[in-house]
Motif scaffolding. Sequence first.
Motif, PDB file in Angstrom:
ATOM      1  N   GLN A 126     123.890  28.785  59.591  1.00  0.00           N
ATOM      2  CA  GLN A 126     124.151  27.886  58.550  1.00  0.00           C
ATOM      3  C   GLN A 126     123.363  26.906  58.717  1.00  0.00           C
ATOM      4  O   GLN A 126     123.016  26.150  57.863  1.00  0.00           O
ATOM      5  CB  GLN A 126     125.904  27.356  58.950  1.00  0.00           C
ATOM      6  N   LYS A 127     122.883  26.509  59.875  1.00  0.00           N
ATOM      7  CA  LYS A 127     121.930  25.414  60.030  1.00  0.00           C
ATOM      8  C   LYS A 127     120.570  25.658  59.592  1.00  0.00           C
ATOM      9  O   LYS A 127     119.855  25.110  59.061  1.00  0.00           O
ATOM     10  CB  LYS A 127     122.103  24.666  61.571  1.00  0.00           C
ATOM     11  N   LEU A 128     120.263  26.905  60.147  1.00  0.00           N
ATOM     12  CA  LEU A 128     118.766  27.351  59.815  1.00  0.00           C
ATOM     13  C   LEU A 128     118.471  27.255  58.232  1.00  0.00           C
ATOM     14  O   LEU A 128     117.453  27.022  57.877  1.00  0.00           O
ATOM     15  CB  LEU A 128     118.581  28.653  60.564  1.00  0.00           C
ATOM     16  N   MET A 129     119.459  27.847  57.763  1.00  0.00           N
ATOM     17  CA  MET A 129     119.296  28.174  56.052  1.00  0.00           C
ATOM     18  C   MET A 129     119.264  26.700  55.143  1.00  0.00           C
ATOM     19  O   MET A 129     118.946  26.816  54.309  1.00  0.00           O
ATOM     20  CB  MET A 129     120.237  29.243  55.488  1.00  0.00           C
ATOM     21  N   LYS A 130     119.496  25.622  55.828  1.00  0.00           N
ATOM     22  CA  LYS A 130     119.443  24.388  55.182  1.00  0.00           C
ATOM     23  C   LYS A 130     118.056  23.744  55.067  1.00  0.00           C
ATOM     24  O   LYS A 130     117.820  23.018  54.508  1.00  0.00           O
ATOM     25  CB  LYS A 130     120.431  23.248  55.864  1.00  0.00           C
ATOM     26  N   LYS A 131     117.181  24.501  56.062  1.00  0.00           N
ATOM     27  CA  LYS A 131     115.866  23.920  56.377  1.00  0.00           C
ATOM     28  C   LYS A 131     114.900  24.209  55.330  1.00  0.00           C
ATOM     29  O   LYS A 131     114.890  25.400  54.783  1.00  0.00           O
ATOM     30  CB  LYS A 131     115.261  24.092  57.765  1.00  0.00           C
ATOM     31  N   GLU A 132     114.163  23.425  54.941  1.00  0.00           N
ATOM     32  CA  GLU A 132     113.019  23.827  53.845  1.00  0.00           C
ATOM     33  C   GLU A 132     112.140  25.107  53.953  1.00  0.00           C
ATOM     34  O   GLU A 132     112.010  25.735  53.137  1.00  0.00           O
ATOM     35  CB  GLU A 132     112.326  22.479  53.394  1.00  0.00           C
ATOM     36  N   ASN A 133     111.674  25.009  55.042  1.00  0.00           N
ATOM     37  CA  ASN A 133     110.539  25.999  55.282  1.00  0.00           C
ATOM     38  C   ASN A 133     111.193  27.098  55.967  1.00  0.00           C
ATOM     39  O   ASN A 133     110.442  28.053  56.318  1.00  0.00           O
ATOM     40  CB  ASN A 133     109.488  25.256  56.391  1.00  0.00           C
ATOM     41  N   ILE A 134     112.409  27.705  56.264  1.00  0.00           N
ATOM     42  CA  ILE A 134     112.993  28.756  56.621  1.00  0.00           C
ATOM     43  C   ILE A 134     113.496  29.375  55.471  1.00  0.00           C
ATOM     44  O   ILE A 134     114.441  29.053  54.841  1.00  0.00           O
ATOM     45  CB  ILE A 134     114.394  28.322  57.677  1.00  0.00           C
ATOM     46  N   ASP A 135     112.808  30.434  55.317  1.00  0.00           N
ATOM     47  CA  ASP A 135     113.186  31.291  53.924  1.00  0.00           C
ATOM     48  C   ASP A 135     113.852  32.484  54.023  1.00  0.00           C
ATOM     49  O   ASP A 135     114.065  33.340  53.421  1.00  0.00           O
ATOM     50  CB  ASP A 135     111.490  31.852  53.324  1.00  0.00           C
TER      51      ASP A 135
END
Length: 255
Positions: free
Chosen positions: A221-230
Amino acid sequence: MRKKIVCFSWKMHINTRQEVDTLATGIRDLTKAMTELEIFLLPTFPLIPHLSQILEGSHIGWGAQNMAFADYGAYTGEVPPITLIDLGCKYVEIGHAERRMYFNESDQDVNKKVKLCLKFGMTPLACVGETESEKEEGNGYVKIRTQVLWALEGLSEEEIKKVILVYEPVWAIGKQEGASAEYVEEIHSFIRGVVAQEHGSEAAKAVRIIYGGSVKLESAQKLMKKENIDGLFAGRFALWPDKFAAIAATALRKE
Ligand code: PGA
């Protein structure tokens, strides 16, 4: 807009056709509506035909956890790209930390395999990541940069756009907790910068960079909010259909 990816290597965790039946059928059915995502599963070689029968006609793809670095010839025990193509594979994982550690795969091997994979029209997943001691000694960035440069060495801009870079810090694999979303975002943006510097901003903007290493629902949930994590590379914590589906759902676009 980079399409989000959720993929899942079964390593040697799922080892019989019966286990494939339960996991793959469940995943296929629970992710049916998630068509905006690129989802694919990577079983051991001999289970690929069985998995393909289950996934055929669905939007979920499949691939292999490794591939030979040559296209044919006297390489006992290896699996060439043409066999994978024949089995409907669209993806090949290359240079995972365990391959580098237990099977002595080098950056040069990774480069050969990435090129071969592209030549045969499959998508390479080139894995990079620093070890715990490299991180602690302040050599993590140098290591990651070197691995990224080798993975993409000699590729054209168009080819780089087809590659999926997988950031898997060795210290975060097989643990109770993976790397934090903040740390992963920092490394992914560093990797994108390396690609921009060496291969141009168009390639850097298009290349997808996904994270793997003890991914679970809470971290996803946290990772997928980040811009560069596709996207995410799931592992042990996704070995049940509902767990995988819940992790995958974190990658769906939110309003
Ligand atoms: P893990 O595996 O989630 O079990 O740590 C991830 C990976 O190595 O791809």
